[in-house]
Design a protein around this motif. Structure first.
Motif: not given
Length: 499
Positions: A176, A179-180, A227
């Motif tokens: 990701t 982001k996650v 995600g």
């Protein structure tokens, strides 16, 4: 909704194992259509130390994903991840690069930490909270060791610059683009840090192991939103929708959704999980209590037993004794064994696992005569796997008094290809053994979880109907013979443990 009525699309399962990474593309009917696989280095910096380069693992995952997609000529609609459990990575939040090699589940360097905690009488407390034992196998002591021994790590963790997690968590972060930071309940339940009853990180466990909560990921359902992949990785963003540790993924892949159903995976070792329903069952017989899967916020639990040596006993016949050239020969050779001989192998080459948990025990063989030869050794090696499984089943039934119906045992893994071994397993268990048509149950479980969350695959009740039996092995050994051989095994184990 039936399998035929589900949404169209392919699902890509990432199966990140101890020695290799694989990616398998499944179609809308849950049939595997393409596979990519790559091995990676095993790093042994000292006796008892086992490490992986998580950066190498990431590269093999990238390569195998792309290979499977290219071979299958289809873009996945969702991704599922299953992984070697307990192996731990700490990485830099800014760069995504590991700050040290991953410490693998096999690593024993934290044995002294575990012994110290046991010596302080803390194991009952830890087991009650986490369902696990104080053993280097699990993740918490590995994290504690890295924070203590890798220069600058403790300060960097306190400053919030680092992230930590099991292999699934690291892969999600990289897939990701950072982001996650999340894991699923099955992997979290293997860390010694999660409260089994709340499904959250336990503040007292974090304090005991001196691990900052800021290092750890969010715990999520096995089928849910993890995600979207960075578009640069596969040419477009793909949702990650399923995650489970390898043994739990196999339980799902075997459709063991009802309490009393059991799966046993026979590889180098053996891992057996018994679904016990929605309440955790504490073990009085030295088994582990763990999360089986978590769907829609509802946790289901399992009792787990680990056998260290299963297929490795056959490898010993081939590489150590050199009495076979390939594993395929073993069943035919065992068939020729003299029924009048009672040769029993206790394969404690690296100690004995559940329910004995004796790391110092070593292998022994009993009942040898001048007439004992390769056939008797082959039978003893294969029977040792069945005997150990019988021990686990006995312990599970003793722990879980509410099982009611007979246990359904579904098997997978390399050893299940041997009809002789599976028949002897049924004989010595006194129970039916079911071998499925699809043996890739670990990857299948990860794919199913992702497809379930994406609307591609059906709810559990319909998935159960899609599980296909290849062969059922039913007990054929007389009860007196079974009881005699089990008694010989118990006596051999007793002699080995007291040697």
């Amino acid at each position: 909704m039936t399998m035929e009525g589900q949404g169209k699309g392919h699902v890509l399962a990432i199966d990140q194992g101890t020695t290799s990474s694989r990616a398998i593309l499944f179609d809308a009917a849950l049939k595997p259509v393409a596979t990519g696989q790559q091995e990676f280095r095993q790093i042994f910096p000292a006796s008892g130390h086992v490490e992986h380069d998580a950066g190498e693992i990431w590269q093999t995952v990238l390569a195998t994903m792309r290979e499977a997609i290219a071979k299958g000529e289809a873009q996945p609609a969702a991704i599922g991840i299953t992984n070697q459990r307990e192996t731990i990575v700490i990485w830099d939040r800014e760069t995504g690069k590991p700050v040290h090699h991953a410490l693998v589940w096999q690593d024993r360097r934290t044995a002294e930490i575990c012994a110290d905690l046991r010596g302080r009488g803390l194991e009952p407390f830890v087991s009650d909270r986490t369902g696990l034992r104080l053993d280097p196998y699990f993740s918490a002591t590995k994290i504690a060791w890295m924070l203590e021994h890798v220069p600058g790590l403790r300060a960097a963790a306190a400053a919030g610059r680092l992230a930590c997690g099991t292999i699934d968590c690291f892969l999600i972060w990289r897939l990701t683009g950072g982001k996650v930071h999340a894991t699923d309940a099955t992997n979290a339940s293997r860390t010694l840090l999660m409260d089994l009853r709340t499904g959250q990180w336990d503040p007292e466990m974090l304090k005991l192991f001196d691990i900052p909560a800021s290092l750890l990921p969010e715990i999520r359902d096995c089928a849910g939103d993890f995600g979207m992949t960075d578009p640069a990785i596969l040419g477009r963003p793909v949702p990650i929708r399923g995650v489970a540790g390898d043994q739990q993924a196999a339980l799902v892949g075997q459709a063991c959704f009802s309490p009393g159903m059991m799966k046993s995976t026979y590889g180098t070792g053996c891992f057996a999980l018994l679904n016990t329903g929605t309440e955790p069952v504490p073990s009085r017989n030295r088994l582990l209590t763990t999360v089986a899967y978590q769907l829609a916020g509802k946790r289901h639990y399992a009792l787990e037993g680990s056998i260290f040596i299963a297929g490795a006993a056959v490898q010993w016949l081939r590489d150590g004794l050199k009495i076979i050239q390939s594993a395929r020969e073993t069943g035919d050779l065992a068939e020729q064994a003299d029924d009048k001989q009672d040769v029993i192998l206790v394969p404690a080459f690296v100690g004995l696992g559940a329910p004995y948990w004796d790391a110092e025990a070593r292998g022994a063989i009993y009942g040898l005569t001048r007439n004992s030869g390769p056939a008797e050794f082959a039978r003893a090696a294969l029977e040792s796997v069945a005997f150990q499984t019988a021990d686990l089943l006995e312990a599970m039934h003793a722990d879980w008094a509410c099982h009611g119906a007979e246990t359904v045992l579904r098997v997978d893994g390399g050893m299940t290809a041997s009809d002789w071994t599976m028949q002897r397993l049924a004989d010595l268990l006194g129970a039916a053994v079911d071998r499925p048509k699809v043996l890739e149950t670990t990857a299948l479980g990860a794919a199913y979880l992702a497809g379930l969350a994406s609307g591609i695959y059906p709810e559990e009740a319909e998935f159960v109907k899609s599980w296909a039996l290849e062969r059922r092995f039913t007990p054929a050994m007389p009860k007196e013979t079974r009881e005699k051989r089990l008694a010989l095994w118990k006596d051999a184990v007793r002699r080995t443990l007291t040697a």
